[in-house]
Design a protein around this motif. Structure first.
Motif, PDB file in Angstrom:
ATOM      1  N   ASP A 105      -9.229  -4.587   5.251  1.00 34.03           N
ATOM      2  CA  ASP A 105      -8.062  -3.709   5.366  1.00 34.03           C
ATOM      3  C   ASP A 105      -7.886  -3.380   6.841  1.00 34.03           C
ATOM      4  OD1 ASP A 105      -6.033  -1.928   5.175  1.00 34.03           O
ATOM      5  OD2 ASP A 105      -7.065  -0.475   3.904  1.00 34.03           O
ATOM      6  N   SER A 108      -7.309   0.539   7.896  1.00 36.04           N
ATOM      7  CA  SER A 108      -8.454   1.445   7.909  1.00 36.04           C
ATOM      8  C   SER A 108      -9.652   0.873   8.651  1.00 36.04           C
ATOM      9  CB  SER A 108      -8.861   1.778   6.476  1.00 36.04           C
ATOM     10  OG  SER A 108      -9.284   0.604   5.789  1.00 36.04           O
ATOM     11  N   LYS A 132     -16.263   1.014   5.244  1.00 36.12           N
ATOM     12  CA  LYS A 132     -15.641   2.283   5.631  1.00 36.12           C
ATOM     13  C   LYS A 132     -16.363   3.463   5.000  1.00 36.12           C
ATOM     14  CE  LYS A 132     -11.280   4.842   5.526  1.00 36.12           C
ATOM     15  NZ  LYS A 132      -9.878   4.855   5.075  1.00 36.12           N
TER      16      LYS A 132
END
Length: 334
Positions: A105, A108, A132
């Motif tokens: 992603d 992010s 993350k």
């Protein structure tokens, strides 16, 4: 007149056999001319686009096979169709293989990694990690000898308690895990699923968090009858389906606890064309839908590689607020 000369026989070896006549080897063939290097062909590219009128959302997916077909590279992006301009959502890029996948992603700056491997003949390792959230999960599944039963141990990484143990058997599964109560206490929670054939039908019992749901399903070529009960609430409901013709089916369900009911009539013209009409008492809503293209099949198999779904929603309390929504899905192969 002189006597003719005598021909001497060829010498023989100790076994009385004549020695082999020497054969002159043929000249070696010339080496083949080097072939020009083959031009690597571009892998086929698939583009799939969808539009949902109710959410006013476009979504696009581009994918192709890489690494000689061992993995698939996928790009997915979505954007709105509002009048104030196009609002693009964050894209994601994925590399998908049989035993490994990574989904990135960019917005992010995170990624989700998943992998699996066979440690031995009866051990299977699976792992996942979210870069993350800095969390993951590891599980090991083992076959129990020659029996069809399996046992699995799984744990969060970093661990936040005891690992979860799950026992799989042909008729269902049972799992034991640690649960944290609202007061902060830790207890062992048991969940399970059991299936069995009873009276020409199938009975399924699901136990989860001190609640159980028991469902019985009887089905033949024309009728399906599905009663279910939830414990300890004693909530009883049932569903009934009748195959009127090979192309027409009527379904009805009723909940005794809430008195809600619903009915659906389905007509299937062919594999790529069908329509439904129904009513839902809990939402006080009548509706009718039309499917063009196999609703449950692949887009590749339908004509023009496109599927369309139209739905007319008619509120019982306000017919003037009826609305038509649709969903379109189209695939291109390059």
């Amino acid at each position: 007149m002189a006597a003719p000369a005598l021909l001497h026989p060829p010498p023989m070896d100790e076994d009385g056999a004549a020695p082999p006549v020497p054969v002159t080897p043929d000249p070696a063939p010339p080496p083949p001319e080097p072939k020009p290097p083959l031009v690597r062909q571009r892998p086929p590219v698939r583009v799939t686009s969808e539009f949902d009128s109710e959410r006013r959302l476009f979504s696009h997916r581009v994918s192709c096979r890489v690494l000689d077909g061992l993995a698939k590279l996928r790009l997915r992006v979505s954007h709105g169709a509002g009048g104030g301009g196009v609002a693009w959502g964050p894209p994601d890029v994925a590399l998908l293989a049989r035993n490994f996948s990574v989904i990135v992603d960019p917005a992010s700056r995170g990624a989700v990694l998943r992998g699996a491997a066979d440690l031995a003949g009866s051990l299977r390792l699976r792992a996942s990690h979210n870069t993350k959230e800095q969390q993951g999960e590891v599980s090991v599944t083992a076959d129990l000898g020659d029996s069809p039963c399996k046992i699995e141990l799984s744990s969060m990484v970093p661990p936040n308690g005891l690992p979860r143990a799950t026992f799989f058997f042909p008729k269902g599964e049972v799992s034991i895990k640690e649960k944290i109560l609202d007061e902060g206490d830790r207890i062992l929670s048991v969940n399970g699923l059991v299936k069995s054939h009873v009276l020409n039908g199938a009975c399924t019992a699901v136990y989860n968090d001190n609640a159980m749901n028991i469902k019985y399903r009887y089905k033949d070529d024309e009728i399906s009858f599905i009663p279910s009960i939830s414990l300890p609430s004693n909530s009883l409901s049932f569903a009934f389906k009748r195959q009127l013709t090979p192309s027409d089916k009527l379904s009805y369900w009723y909940n005794f606890d809430t008195n809600y009911w619903g009915a659906i009539y389905k007509h299937k013209e062919n594999k790529h064309l069908k329509w439904k009409a129904g009513y839902e008492s809990d939402n006080r809503l009548g509706w009718a839908s039309l499917w063009v293209g196999d609703a449950g099949g692949s887009t590749k198999e339908v004509p023009l590689k496109a599927k369309v779904h139209f739905t007319l929603k008619v509120p019982q309390d306000n017919v003037q607020n009826s609305v038509v929504v649709f969903h379109v899905k189209k695939r291109w192969d390059f």
